[in-house]
Design a protein around this motif. Structure first.
Motif, PDB file in Angstrom:
ATOM      1  N   ASN A  35       0.924  -1.096   0.023  1.00  0.00           N
ATOM      2  CA  ASN A  35       0.081   0.132  -0.138  1.00  0.00           C
ATOM      3  C   ASN A  35       0.879   1.535   0.102  1.00  0.00           C
ATOM      4  O   ASN A  35       2.095   1.164   0.362  1.00  0.00           O
ATOM      5  N   ALA A  36       0.090   2.318  -0.479  1.00  0.00           N
ATOM      6  CA  ALA A  36       1.038   3.674  -0.313  1.00  0.00           C
ATOM      7  C   ALA A  36       1.030   3.982   1.058  1.00  0.00           C
ATOM      8  O   ALA A  36       0.025   3.523   1.856  1.00  0.00           O
ATOM      9  N   ARG A  37       1.775   4.997   1.636  1.00  0.00           N
ATOM     10  CA  ARG A  37       1.605   5.340   2.973  1.00  0.00           C
ATOM     11  C   ARG A  37       0.402   5.777   3.368  1.00  0.00           C
ATOM     12  O   ARG A  37      -0.306   6.525   2.404  1.00  0.00           O
ATOM     13  N   ALA A  38       0.271   5.805   4.473  1.00  0.00           N
ATOM     14  CA  ALA A  38      -1.093   6.348   5.073  1.00  0.00           C
ATOM     15  C   ALA A  38      -1.018   7.901   5.030  1.00  0.00           C
ATOM     16  O   ALA A  38       0.091   8.569   4.737  1.00  0.00           O
ATOM     17  N   GLY A  39      -2.190   8.545   4.308  1.00  0.00           N
ATOM     18  CA  GLY A  39      -2.177   9.957   4.453  1.00  0.00           C
ATOM     19  C   GLY A  39      -2.032  10.111   3.031  1.00  0.00           C
ATOM     20  O   GLY A  39      -2.120  11.645   2.786  1.00  0.00           O
ATOM     21  N   THR A  40      -1.762   9.276   1.955  1.00  0.00           N
ATOM     22  CA  THR A  40      -1.503   9.658   0.706  1.00  0.00           C
ATOM     23  C   THR A  40      -2.836  10.530   0.081  1.00  0.00           C
ATOM     24  O   THR A  40      -3.924  10.114   0.558  1.00  0.00           O
ATOM     25  N   ARG A  41      -2.846  11.794  -0.515  1.00  0.00           N
ATOM     26  CA  ARG A  41      -3.859  12.384  -0.766  1.00  0.00           C
ATOM     27  C   ARG A  41      -4.131  12.206  -2.366  1.00  0.00           C
ATOM     28  O   ARG A  41      -3.556  12.108  -3.351  1.00  0.00           O
ATOM     29  N   ILE A  42      -5.481  11.685  -2.540  1.00  0.00           N
ATOM     30  CA  ILE A  42      -5.954  11.164  -3.779  1.00  0.00           C
ATOM     31  C   ILE A  42      -7.166  11.743  -4.292  1.00  0.00           C
ATOM     32  O   ILE A  42      -8.188  11.880  -3.346  1.00  0.00           O
ATOM     33  N   LEU A  43      -7.007  12.445  -5.451  1.00  0.00           N
ATOM     34  CA  LEU A  43      -8.179  13.232  -5.983  1.00  0.00           C
ATOM     35  C   LEU A  43      -8.955  12.083  -6.786  1.00  0.00           C
ATOM     36  O   LEU A  43      -8.575  11.563  -7.754  1.00  0.00           O
ATOM     37  N   VAL A  44     -10.325  12.058  -6.613  1.00  0.00           N
ATOM     38  CA  VAL A  44     -11.189  11.231  -7.217  1.00  0.00           C
ATOM     39  C   VAL A  44     -12.293  12.028  -8.101  1.00  0.00           C
ATOM     40  O   VAL A  44     -12.965  13.049  -7.551  1.00  0.00           O
ATOM     41  N   VAL A  45     -12.164  11.955  -9.415  1.00  0.00           N
ATOM     42  CA  VAL A  45     -12.948  12.911 -10.216  1.00  0.00           C
ATOM     43  C   VAL A  45     -14.024  12.243 -11.121  1.00  0.00           C
ATOM     44  O   VAL A  45     -13.436  11.297 -12.040  1.00  0.00           O
ATOM     45  N   ASP A  46     -15.223  12.228 -10.799  1.00  0.00           N
ATOM     46  CA  ASP A  46     -16.405  11.254 -11.619  1.00  0.00           C
ATOM     47  C   ASP A  46     -17.585  12.131 -11.498  1.00  0.00           C
ATOM     48  O   ASP A  46     -17.877  12.622 -10.211  1.00  0.00           O
ATOM     49  N   ASP A  47     -18.498  12.123 -12.350  1.00  0.00           N
ATOM     50  CA  ASP A  47     -19.963  12.713 -12.224  1.00  0.00           C
ATOM     51  C   ASP A  47     -20.872  11.582 -11.379  1.00  0.00           C
ATOM     52  O   ASP A  47     -22.067  12.117 -11.267  1.00  0.00           O
ATOM     53  N   SER A  48     -20.300  10.573 -11.227  1.00  0.00           N
ATOM     54  CA  SER A  48     -21.299   9.666 -10.644  1.00  0.00           C
ATOM     55  C   SER A  48     -20.841   9.414  -8.946  1.00  0.00           C
ATOM     56  O   SER A  48     -19.878   9.290  -8.725  1.00  0.00           O
ATOM     57  N   SER A  49     -22.142   9.886  -8.374  1.00  0.00           N
ATOM     58  CA  SER A  49     -21.742   9.979  -6.528  1.00  0.00           C
ATOM     59  C   SER A  49     -21.648   8.403  -6.370  1.00  0.00           C
ATOM     60  O   SER A  49     -21.067   8.206  -5.257  1.00  0.00           O
ATOM     61  N   THR A  50     -22.143   7.318  -7.065  1.00  0.00           N
ATOM     62  CA  THR A  50     -21.991   6.191  -6.676  1.00  0.00           C
ATOM     63  C   THR A  50     -20.306   5.578  -6.730  1.00  0.00           C
ATOM     64  O   THR A  50     -20.036   5.013  -5.760  1.00  0.00           O
ATOM     65  N   ILE A  51     -19.921   6.068  -7.795  1.00  0.00           N
ATOM     66  CA  ILE A  51     -18.066   5.880  -8.067  1.00  0.00           C
ATOM     67  C   ILE A  51     -17.564   6.454  -7.065  1.00  0.00           C
ATOM     68  O   ILE A  51     -16.585   6.077  -6.577  1.00  0.00           O
ATOM     69  N   ILE A  52     -17.877   7.763  -6.784  1.00  0.00           N
ATOM     70  CA  ILE A  52     -17.173   8.627  -5.834  1.00  0.00           C
ATOM     71  C   ILE A  52     -17.247   7.932  -4.606  1.00  0.00           C
ATOM     72  O   ILE A  52     -16.241   7.716  -3.666  1.00  0.00           O
ATOM     73  N   ALA A  53     -18.346   7.597  -4.040  1.00  0.00           N
ATOM     74  CA  ALA A  53     -18.406   6.934  -2.712  1.00  0.00           C
ATOM     75  C   ALA A  53     -17.850   5.738  -2.691  1.00  0.00           C
ATOM     76  O   ALA A  53     -17.404   5.345  -1.431  1.00  0.00           O
ATOM     77  N   LEU A  54     -17.851   4.773  -3.631  1.00  0.00           N
ATOM     78  CA  LEU A  54     -17.050   3.576  -3.519  1.00  0.00           C
ATOM     79  C   LEU A  54     -15.660   3.545  -3.618  1.00  0.00           C
ATOM     80  O   LEU A  54     -14.960   2.981  -2.437  1.00  0.00           O
ATOM     81  N   LEU A  55     -14.976   4.622  -4.137  1.00  0.00           N
ATOM     82  CA  LEU A  55     -13.797   4.833  -4.028  1.00  0.00           C
ATOM     83  C   LEU A  55     -13.324   5.470  -3.024  1.00  0.00           C
ATOM     84  O   LEU A  55     -12.474   5.080  -2.186  1.00  0.00           O
ATOM     85  N   ARG A  56     -14.108   6.549  -2.398  1.00  0.00           N
ATOM     86  CA  ARG A  56     -14.022   6.911  -0.937  1.00  0.00           C
ATOM     87  C   ARG A  56     -13.778   5.838  -0.096  1.00  0.00           C
ATOM     88  O   ARG A  56     -13.002   5.899   0.680  1.00  0.00           O
ATOM     89  N   ILE A  86      -4.345  10.655  -8.877  1.00  0.00           N
ATOM     90  CA  ILE A  86      -5.537  11.073  -9.399  1.00  0.00           C
ATOM     91  C   ILE A  86      -6.492  10.156 -10.274  1.00  0.00           C
ATOM     92  O   ILE A  86      -5.788   9.485 -10.982  1.00  0.00           O
ATOM     93  N   PHE A  87      -7.577   9.686  -9.873  1.00  0.00           N
ATOM     94  CA  PHE A  87      -8.566   8.892 -10.317  1.00  0.00           C
ATOM     95  C   PHE A  87      -9.399   9.801 -11.302  1.00  0.00           C
ATOM     96  O   PHE A  87     -10.152  10.690 -10.641  1.00  0.00           O
ATOM     97  N   LEU A  88      -9.187   9.691 -12.722  1.00  0.00           N
ATOM     98  CA  LEU A  88     -10.167  10.817 -13.553  1.00  0.00           C
ATOM     99  C   LEU A  88     -10.880  10.019 -14.658  1.00  0.00           C
ATOM    100  O   LEU A  88     -10.652   9.198 -15.361  1.00  0.00           O
ATOM    101  N   ASP A  89     -12.274  10.266 -14.459  1.00  0.00           N
ATOM    102  CA  ASP A  89     -13.433   9.766 -15.330  1.00  0.00           C
ATOM    103  C   ASP A  89     -13.134  10.474 -16.733  1.00  0.00           C
ATOM    104  O   ASP A  89     -12.728  11.654 -16.514  1.00  0.00           O
ATOM    105  N   ILE A  90     -13.553   9.716 -17.726  1.00  0.00           N
ATOM    106  CA  ILE A  90     -13.475  10.518 -19.023  1.00  0.00           C
ATOM    107  C   ILE A  90     -14.425  11.182 -19.474  1.00  0.00           C
ATOM    108  O   ILE A  90     -14.337  12.372 -19.837  1.00  0.00           O
ATOM    109  N   VAL A  91     -15.848  10.780 -19.015  1.00  0.00           N
ATOM    110  CA  VAL A  91     -16.993  11.696 -19.287  1.00  0.00           C
ATOM    111  C   VAL A  91     -17.327  12.437 -18.043  1.00  0.00           C
ATOM    112  O   VAL A  91     -17.576  11.820 -17.171  1.00  0.00           O
ATOM    113  N   LEU A  92     -17.288  13.718 -18.262  1.00  0.00           N
ATOM    114  CA  LEU A  92     -17.629  14.692 -17.120  1.00  0.00           C
ATOM    115  C   LEU A  92     -18.739  15.640 -17.685  1.00  0.00           C
ATOM    116  O   LEU A  92     -18.868  15.966 -18.863  1.00  0.00           O
ATOM    117  N   PRO A  93     -19.586  16.154 -16.864  1.00  0.00           N
ATOM    118  CA  PRO A  93     -20.888  16.963 -17.262  1.00  0.00           C
ATOM    119  C   PRO A  93     -20.263  18.234 -18.161  1.00  0.00           C
ATOM    120  O   PRO A  93     -20.935  18.553 -19.122  1.00  0.00           O
TER     121      PRO A  93
END
Length: 180
Positions: A35-56, A86-93
């Motif tokens: 695993n990456a070290r604790a506290g690693t800052r990860i940006l999740v970009v997705d227009d789906s609240s389900t995907i964001i909640a799952l990754l979070r 960064i996790f970045l979705d291809i399709v954004l609003p």
């Protein structure tokens, strides 16, 4: 088999099938996850609240700090906070992930941040295009927990920090035998 498929088949008598591109099975469970070290800052970009909640939820279980954005504009603003991955979705609003990725690669503060693009449409041409404009990996949605952490693991340097492929100089001993 993806998480959503497993949930759909929950309680059915037949066990899930294991394919060569699956992240299920005894082989995966036998391998110690890095695993990456604790506290690693990860940006999740997705227009789906389900995907964001799952990754979070997945990322928070490993003590990663999760930053969220649902639009291209919000993603570029959130990227100023110093994410390490960064996790970045291809399709954004309000645009697409390709343009966000191009802008991230132009900025000095995000030029070297690894980006894993995501899409529900995993056509080979799309994957090729993603790699040509500077993405470090591509993940098809829906995805399993093991796939998320496997993709993060491949991006780690010897200090267990996510790094772009060209930046990874030292490799942890645990990853030395791993195939890319």
């Amino acid at each position: 088999m993806a998480l959503f498929d497993r949930l759909r088949n929950w309680g059915k008598s037949t066990p899930p099938s294991i394919s060569s591109d699956s992240y299920l099975g005894a082989e995966r469970r036998a391998k110690r996850r890095i695993n990456a070290r604790a506290g690693t800052r990860i940006l999740v970009v997705d227009d789906s609240s389900t995907i964001i909640a799952l990754l979070r939820k997945m990322l928070a279980q490993n003590a990663y700090e999760v930053i969220e954005a649902v639009t291209a504009e919000a993603a570029l603003e959130a990227a100023k906070t110093g994410p390490e991955l960064i996790f970045l979705d291809i399709v954004l609003p309000d645009g697409d992930g390709f343009n966000v990725l191009r802008e991230l690669r132009k900025r000095a503060e995000t030029r070297d941040v690894p980006v894993i693009m995501m899409s529900g449409n995993a056509q080979a041409t799309e994957q090729f295009y993603v790699q040509r404009i500077g993405a470090d990996d591509f993940m098809k949605k829906p995805f399993a927990r093991a796939e998320v952490f496997s993709r993060i693991e491949v991006l780690l340097d010897s200090d267990y920090r996510p790094r772009r492929t060209a930046q990874r100089i030292g490799v942890p001993a645990e990853l030395a035998g791993m195939s890319a």
